[in-house]
Design a protein around this motif. Structure first.
Motif, PDB file in Angstrom:
ATOM      1  N   ASP A 118     -53.062  37.350  61.901  1.00 48.75           N
ATOM      2  CA  ASP A 118     -53.849  36.139  62.200  1.00 48.75           C
ATOM      3  C   ASP A 118     -53.022  35.080  62.919  1.00 48.75           C
ATOM      4  O   ASP A 118     -53.130  33.880  62.644  1.00 48.75           O
ATOM      5  CB  ASP A 118     -54.447  35.553  60.907  1.00 48.75           C
ATOM      6  N   GLY A 119     -52.185  35.527  63.835  1.00 54.35           N
ATOM      7  CA  GLY A 119     -51.383  34.602  64.624  1.00 54.35           C
ATOM      8  C   GLY A 119     -50.166  34.045  63.921  1.00 54.35           C
ATOM      9  O   GLY A 119     -49.475  33.185  64.462  1.00 54.35           O
ATOM     10  N   LYS A 120     -49.883  34.529  62.710  1.00 55.02           N
ATOM     11  CA  LYS A 120     -48.737  34.041  61.948  1.00 55.02           C
ATOM     12  C   LYS A 120     -47.780  35.198  61.648  1.00 55.02           C
ATOM     13  O   LYS A 120     -48.192  36.348  61.562  1.00 55.02           O
ATOM     14  CB  LYS A 120     -49.198  33.409  60.631  1.00 55.02           C
ATOM     15  N   THR A 121     -46.511  34.863  61.478  1.00 53.06           N
ATOM     16  CA  THR A 121     -45.529  35.852  61.053  1.00 53.06           C
ATOM     17  C   THR A 121     -45.451  35.840  59.535  1.00 53.06           C
ATOM     18  O   THR A 121     -45.190  34.789  58.934  1.00 53.06           O
ATOM     19  CB  THR A 121     -44.140  35.538  61.647  1.00 53.06           C
ATOM     20  N   VAL A 122     -45.732  36.970  58.921  1.00 53.33           N
ATOM     21  CA  VAL A 122     -45.729  37.059  57.457  1.00 53.33           C
ATOM     22  C   VAL A 122     -44.750  38.145  57.016  1.00 53.33           C
ATOM     23  O   VAL A 122     -44.442  39.070  57.756  1.00 53.33           O
ATOM     24  CB  VAL A 122     -47.141  37.367  56.907  1.00 53.33           C
ATOM     25  N   THR A 123     -44.274  38.003  55.775  1.00 51.45           N
ATOM     26  CA  THR A 123     -43.388  39.006  55.190  1.00 51.45           C
ATOM     27  C   THR A 123     -44.226  40.048  54.462  1.00 51.45           C
ATOM     28  O   THR A 123     -45.132  39.707  53.699  1.00 51.45           O
ATOM     29  CB  THR A 123     -42.413  38.354  54.201  1.00 51.45           C
ATOM     30  N   ASP A 124     -43.930  41.290  54.698  1.00 48.86           N
ATOM     31  CA  ASP A 124     -44.623  42.385  54.021  1.00 48.86           C
ATOM     32  C   ASP A 124     -44.121  42.460  52.581  1.00 48.86           C
ATOM     33  O   ASP A 124     -42.929  42.704  52.348  1.00 48.86           O
ATOM     34  CB  ASP A 124     -44.333  43.690  54.764  1.00 48.86           C
ATOM     35  N   PRO A 125     -44.998  42.290  51.575  1.00 47.12           N
ATOM     36  CA  PRO A 125     -44.532  42.287  50.186  1.00 47.12           C
ATOM     37  C   PRO A 125     -44.425  43.663  49.543  1.00 47.12           C
ATOM     38  O   PRO A 125     -43.914  43.784  48.433  1.00 47.12           O
ATOM     39  CB  PRO A 125     -45.612  41.460  49.472  1.00 47.12           C
ATOM     40  N   HIS A 126     -44.867  44.716  50.225  1.00 56.17           N
ATOM     41  CA  HIS A 126     -44.987  46.039  49.590  1.00 56.17           C
ATOM     42  C   HIS A 126     -43.665  46.809  49.613  1.00 56.17           C
ATOM     43  O   HIS A 126     -43.602  47.974  50.034  1.00 56.17           O
ATOM     44  CB  HIS A 126     -46.078  46.850  50.295  1.00 56.17           C
ATOM     45  N   VAL A 127     -42.626  46.180  49.108  1.00 57.67           N
ATOM     46  CA  VAL A 127     -41.271  46.729  49.249  1.00 57.67           C
ATOM     47  C   VAL A 127     -41.073  48.036  48.490  1.00 57.67           C
ATOM     48  O   VAL A 127     -40.243  48.865  48.861  1.00 57.67           O
ATOM     49  CB  VAL A 127     -40.217  45.699  48.796  1.00 57.67           C
ATOM     50  N   TRP A 128     -41.813  48.254  47.413  1.00 56.95           N
ATOM     51  CA  TRP A 128     -41.595  49.403  46.531  1.00 56.95           C
ATOM     52  C   TRP A 128     -41.984  50.738  47.165  1.00 56.95           C
ATOM     53  O   TRP A 128     -41.668  51.794  46.605  1.00 56.95           O
ATOM     54  CB  TRP A 128     -42.378  49.213  45.232  1.00 56.95           C
ATOM     55  N   ASN A 129     -42.667  50.717  48.292  1.00 55.01           N
ATOM     56  CA  ASN A 129     -43.054  51.980  48.911  1.00 55.01           C
ATOM     57  C   ASN A 129     -41.896  52.667  49.630  1.00 55.01           C
ATOM     58  O   ASN A 129     -42.098  53.675  50.317  1.00 55.01           O
ATOM     59  CB  ASN A 129     -44.259  51.773  49.823  1.00 55.01           C
ATOM     60  N   SER A 130     -40.704  52.142  49.434  1.00 59.56           N
ATOM     61  CA  SER A 130     -39.466  52.845  49.785  1.00 59.56           C
ATOM     62  C   SER A 130     -38.541  52.764  48.574  1.00 59.56           C
ATOM     63  O   SER A 130     -38.230  51.658  48.099  1.00 59.56           O
ATOM     64  CB  SER A 130     -38.767  52.212  50.983  1.00 59.56           C
TER      65      SER A 130
END
Length: 298
Positions: A118-130
């Motif tokens: 949506d036009g913003k830079t966001v951090t992906d929170p789904h870190v556990w999938n690695s």
């Protein structure tokens, strides 16, 4: 207390126990969701009573806490969150509960990835999938539990070391299954953008109609663009997720001809008798599902 945080009926269970009841003398830990709760349990062992706020098959993005959740949180010795924006409801819950401590952010120190939404830079929170990132969780959890109960620090350290070895084995297992698949076949369609860290580690491209949160909505234009991209890149398989609505991804799949690959466990473990009752089982299950689907698509 806000009207939103007065939440649902107090009759809803306050918190779901992740282990069998233990003596009151043991450390009480609360984790925000099942995946994190399992890792806390692996490090804490039988010295820690671990409970989870968001239960099996639950969506941590859209979770609505209850007054009973607030009561359970207040009684905790230590509280764990993944962080990076996953638990947007936690600050309100802490404020309502009267919990005086500061939650431990398990993802602190993870090499995070960002994306445009949506036009913003966001951090992906789904870190556990690695599992590479879960090793950071383990180190942070060991440190927090040892600070809360120094007498058991040696036990927590031994448990953390043993589980870190398992995580290395999980990572090696995933590479053994996925590295042999030609790069052009490593493309799948999922419900929302939750597999970025998996994709980064194992060079798999994941396309999704929704962004990093299931609370977002895809516009008709975004869906149309995604359909064209899937056709152009010849993505042949789609998956739905155990913790959210599959209708949109099925709609996209129907328009592109992608075939179902089954269910993935992305943000939540399964119920105890399901195929993903622990993080280890969840990760192996997802790897097997994805690898099988990509091999069939060749």
């Amino acid at each position: 207390m806000s009207s939103r945080l007065l939440f649902l009926s107090a009759a809803i269970p306050a918190i779901i126990a992740f282990t069998a009841p233990v003596s009151a003398a043991e450390l009480k830990a609360v984790a925000s969701f099942t995946v994190l709760a399992d890792i806390v349990h692996q490090v804490g062992g039988d010295k820690v009573q671990v409970s989870t706020l968001v239960g099996p098959d639950g969506d941590p993005h859209e979770f609505e806490p209850t007054p009973a959740n607030a009561k359970a949180l207040k009684a905790a010795d230590v509280v764990f969150v993944s962080g990076e924006g996953l638990e947007g409801w936690m600050d309100r819950l802490i404020s309502a509960s009267g919990f005086k401590g500061k939650p431990v952010v398990a993802s602190e120190g993870v090499n995070t990835r960002t994306m445009e939404e949506d036009g913003k830079t966001v951090t992906d929170p789904h870190v556990w999938n690695s599992p590479v990132n879960v090793k950071v969780w383990v180190a942070n959890i060991e440190k927090a539990l040892s600070a809360a109960d120094p007498a058991q620090a040696a036990t927590f350290k031994a448990n953390a070391q043993a589980y870190t070895k398992k995580l290395d084995e999980l990572n090696a297992y995933a590479h053994s299954k996925l590295d042999k698949i030609p790069q052009e076949q490593r493309k799948v369609l999922t419900s929302h953008d939750a597999f970025g860290y998996f994709g980064r580690e194992y060079k798999v491209t994941f396309l999704a109609p929704l962004g990093v949160s299931t609370e977002t909505e895809a516009s008709a234009a975004d869906v149309a663009k995604l359909i064209e991209q899937i056709k152009a890149e010849k993505v042949k398989t789609y998956f739905f997720e155990n913790s959210n609505d599959p209708r949109l991804v099925k709609q996209v799949a129907k328009a592109t001809g992608a075939k179902p690959g089954g269910e993935l466990y992305v943000e939540s473990l399964s119920k105890p008798k399901g195929p993903a009752a622990t993080y280890e089982n969840m990760f192996r299950f997802n790897v097997d599902q994805i690898a099988t689907a990509m091999e069939k698509a060749s």
